[in-house]
Write a protein that holds these residues in place. Structure first.
Motif: not given
Length: 349
Positions: A86-88, A118-121, A308-310
């Protein structure tokens, strides 16, 4: 295809092991490098350019990118992997850079973890690559499974990763690679999205690249030696002394990334080419492009940041973009096309 529960659990555990080992253990190659240290850029003290006009945008497989960057295939299948992806993806969307996910075999075997891929969103406009091991085509996988992983990601292309050394070393590895090229060719003919052939850190030679291109592969990711050694990763997971010994013996096996780029490009001038394998900063990326790659992929730096973090991922992307831009400015090239077709990079004898 419904795999036995114990197999899907093994695959999921392997995913968790890989993240932990890559983040906590020394699994980098030490005796072999990516080969880019054999080159240097010719500095231009009078570039006759405005830095603010430098353009590092490009296209790959027909899709625009804000920078010649790929967040290389890494992970999925666990709660931690879902957070990382998600962060990536959110950073990829912001900077309009490409992204691949890790092998989605676990999502085929255990559909309830498909959401971790499923990261398209989070990245509606990004060039996204689905991912399966090519060898699975010899283990009852076919068009249906490939379509499934593409659908999970709403992917623009499918990466088939080719990893014979890793399969030799990892516990219960899949080592039947016989007749695989014909199955890859058949898949390329039937799959509605492009297929990308990718190694996992040991490199693709010009001879094999030619065979893959003839089979219908749309792009090559060289994934050369000089970065993370999956032989070392698997030696950390060894279940017996033999596997541990194999992993250490072959820790520095493979073709350097720079060699893969130059030899493939000399034989196949038009194939879309991704440089990856031991790239650690924008200077490496710019050198890879000057040698003939179209875009460049990084995995370990993005994994460390995403763990670590976004914010850390965004800061890394900013640095890489600034480094690439600085190379163009200080070599007198206004864009990536000029860089690739200039004589700005010289080999050090």
């Amino acid at each position: 295809m419904n795999a036995p529960t114990n197999i899907s659990a093994q695959t999921q555990n392997r995913k968790a092991d890989h993240i932990r080992i890559c983040l906590e253990e020394d699994v980098q190659s030490h005796q072999i490098t990516n080969g880019l240290e054999r080159y240097r850029f010719i500095h231009s003290c009078l570039p006759e350019l405005n830095y603010n006009d430098i353009d590092i945008s490009t296209t790959f497989l027909g899709k625009p990118l804000g920078a010649p960057l790929l967040i290389s295939s890494m992970t999925g299948g666990t709660e931690q992997a879902a957070i990382i992806n998600q962060r990536l993806a959110q950073v990829a969307q912001h900077y309009k850079i490409a992204m691949g996910v890790g092998s989605q075999r676990v999502a085929v075997e255990k559909p309830q973890v498909a959401d971790t891929f499923a990261v398209r969103k989070y990245a509606p406009d990004v060039l996204l690559f689905a991912n399966l091991g090519a060898v699975q085509l010899n283990y009852k996988y076919g068009l249906d499974e490939c379509l499934r992983v593409v659908d999970i990601l709403e992917a623009d292309a499918l990466i088939l990763h080719i990893n014979p050394l890793q399969e030799c070393i990892q516990p219960k590895g899949d080592t039947n690679f016989r007749g695989l090229l014909d199955k890859i060719s058949d898949l390329c003919n039937k799959l509605p999205v492009p297929v990308i052939a990718k190694e996992v850190g040991n490199g693709i030679s010009a001879a094999i690249a030619n065979k893959l291109i003839a089979a219908g592969v749309a792009a090559i990711d060289v994934a050369g030696a000089g970065g993370t050694s999956w032989a070392k990763v698997e030696s950390e997971r060894a279940e017996n002394p033999l596997q541990r010994r194999l992993g250490r013996t072959f820790a520095d096996w493979g073709l350097p990334t720079a060699e893969c780029i130059t030899t493939i490009r000399a034989n196949a001038q038009d194939v879309p080419l991704i440089a990856s394998g031991g790239l650690r900063h924008g200077l490496d990326i710019a050198a890879a492009i000057a040698l003939g790659a179209d875009i460049a992929g990084l995995a370990m730096p993005f994994l460390q940041a995403a763990a670590t973090s976004e914010t850390a991922v965004a800061e890394l992307a900013e640095v890489l973009i600034a480094e690439i831009t600085t190379v163009l400015f200080c070599t007198g090239n206004a864009n990536l096309y000029q860089l690739k077709h200039s004589d700005s990079l010289q080999r050090i004898e």
